[in-house]
Scaffold this active site. Structure first.
Site, PDB file in Angstrom:
ATOM      1  N   HIS A   7       0.536   4.628  -0.253  1.00 28.39           N
ATOM      2  CA  HIS A   7      -0.866   4.766  -0.091  1.00 28.39           C
ATOM      3  C   HIS A   7      -1.027   5.809  -0.884  1.00 28.39           C
ATOM      4  O   HIS A   7      -2.401   6.202   0.072  1.00 28.39           O
ATOM      5  CB  HIS A   7      -0.747   4.981   1.358  1.00 28.39           C
ATOM      6  CG  HIS A   7      -1.784   3.647   1.675  1.00 28.39           C
ATOM      7  ND1 HIS A   7      -1.791   3.183   2.788  1.00 28.39           N
ATOM      8  CD2 HIS A   7      -3.458   3.860   1.539  1.00 28.39           C
ATOM      9  CE1 HIS A   7      -3.241   2.097   3.164  1.00 28.39           C
ATOM     10  NE2 HIS A   7      -4.272   2.396   2.189  1.00 28.39           N
ATOM     11  N   ARG A  31      -4.166  -4.186   0.794  1.00 24.72           N
ATOM     12  CA  ARG A  31      -3.416  -3.452   1.866  1.00 24.72           C
ATOM     13  C   ARG A  31      -1.419  -4.205   1.616  1.00 24.72           C
ATOM     14  O   ARG A  31      -1.297  -6.176   1.294  1.00 24.72           O
ATOM     15  CB  ARG A  31      -4.419  -4.418   2.800  1.00 24.72           C
ATOM     16  CG  ARG A  31      -5.158  -3.660   3.672  1.00 24.72           C
ATOM     17  CD  ARG A  31      -4.956  -2.146   3.912  1.00 24.72           C
ATOM     18  NE  ARG A  31      -6.356  -1.120   4.360  1.00 24.72           N
ATOM     19  CZ  ARG A  31      -6.794  -0.236   3.845  1.00 24.72           C
ATOM     20  NH1 ARG A  31      -5.997  -0.319   2.658  1.00 24.72           N
ATOM     21  NH2 ARG A  31      -7.533  -0.076   4.215  1.00 24.72           N
ATOM     22  N   GLU A  77       4.109   1.134   7.996  1.00 27.04           N
ATOM     23  CA  GLU A  77       3.608   2.115   6.693  1.00 27.04           C
ATOM     24  C   GLU A  77       4.010   3.721   7.630  1.00 27.04           C
ATOM     25  O   GLU A  77       3.528   3.617   8.519  1.00 27.04           O
ATOM     26  CB  GLU A  77       2.712   2.755   5.444  1.00 27.04           C
ATOM     27  CG  GLU A  77       2.411   1.901   4.867  1.00 27.04           C
ATOM     28  CD  GLU A  77       1.384   1.696   4.271  1.00 27.04           C
ATOM     29  OE1 GLU A  77       0.065   2.411   4.221  1.00 27.04           O
ATOM     30  OE2 GLU A  77       0.677   1.171   3.141  1.00 27.04           O
TER      31      GLU A  77
END
Length: 330
Positions: A288, A240, A269
């Site tokens: 991601h 994370r 993000e």
């Protein structure tokens, strides 16, 4: 329940199609409604009071204000491993089970972690950019060190980190681990060295992060801790973004103490186009995407859906994140 059928409310900003899920739900007589975040306020009074189950896609904020409106819900199924976007305490107070799918992409994330390690330590992005610019000089990206001469530190030792350790062993690296929630026996079985957090930082040439984002881990890797690492070290993050203080990482790289970073996650993000880390040659960033493969997505969607079906029917949820008193909801 809506019109005599169980209702599943899917909160999702990521996927445009839900045909796989709808096929499974239809087999069990469930009705499905999908809401994007820009329509949440409009859809909330329509679906929240009668939803028997909710799917919370990673990134879609399922906070107390949403959970408070759920009057019939028995289960919130998180579509992913991370669950910091769901207010578990609020769900528990409402008697709603919360479940996630923690291991659907362990193979993919562990592979991605190794790919980032090799990319930044072998300086592949720099080589590729310079070749594209017409420069053919293997010596202009030094220093590059033999991987087997490195110590890799794993912060956290859950499913993914254990697979990373197994995949690193053929490279001949020394593997250190810090995880207060893992037994000595587990460390021994996997052939890794457990150490304190300070020792992990002080001895790791490559630090790979594998912890959830909590109040304890938020900004855990800050300037002070980065400076504890050996000069020239690398940082890898596939867990994370908030675990790293990004401004501190930028500073440590500019000062030359940290040689580079491989990041699959960022605190916000997507990042703004002017994010400083995007402009640094020493930093390699992917969007991601470490969880992604055709197979992992199918598994995730299938298991997320099954958790809703099982939860609504009062069955045991193997990956429940909370405990609630069992009571019948009408």
């Amino acid at each position: 329940m809506k019109d005599g059928r169980h209702l599943v409310w899917i909160l999702d900003d990521e996927w445009n199609s839900h045909e796989l899920e709808k096929s499974m739900y239809n087999q069990h007589g469930f009705e499905v409604k999908v809401t994007r975040s820009d329509k949440l306020e409009d859809d909330m009074p329509l679906y929240a009071p009668c939803a028997d189950g909710v799917v919370a896609q990673v990134g879609f904020q399922c906070r107390a204000d949403v959970i408070d409106k759920l009057q019939s819900c028995k289960v919130i199924s998180v579509s992913g491993a991370g669950y910091n976007h769901v207010d578990i305490e609020a769900a528990t107070q409402k008697g709603i089970m919360v479940s996630n799918v923690p291991d659907y992409c362990a193979e993919e994330v562990s592979n991605h972690t190794l790919a980032l390690i090799l990319t930044v330590t072998r300086r592949l992005a720099s080589y590729n950019r310079k070749v594209r610019e017409g420069k053919w000089d293997p010596l202009d990206t030094m220093p590059i060190h033999r991987l087997s001469e490195n110590t890799v530190g794993l912060l956290g030792f859950g499913r993914i980190a254990r697979m990373v350790a197994a995949k690193l062993k053929p490279f001949g690296v020394r593997i250190l681990v810090h995880d207060d929630f893992v037994t000595e026996e587990t460390f021994n079985v996997h052939g890794v060295e457990p150490v304190s957090l300070n020792d992990l930082l002080q001895q790791s040439n490559i630090l790979s992060l594998h912890v959830p984002l909590t109040t304890e881990t938020n900004n855990l890797i800050n300037y002070e801790r980065l400076k504890m690492m050996p000069r020239g070290a690398f940082v890898i993050n596939t867990c994370r973004g908030g675990v790293i203080n990004e401004a501190d990482l930028e500073t440590a790289i500019k000062e030359g103490h940290i040689s580079g970073a491989g990041l699959d996650v960022l605190e916000i993000e997507p990042p703004s186009p002017d994010h400083p880390l995007l402009k640094m040659d020493e930093v390699f960033i992917t969007p991601h995407s470490s969880y992604l493969s055709e197979e992992s997505i199918d598994e995730l969607r299938t298991r997320t859906t099954q958790a809703v079906i099982d939860g609504v029917h009062g069955k045991h949820l193997p990956y429940a994140l909370n405990q609630v008193k069992t009571e019948t909801k009408i």
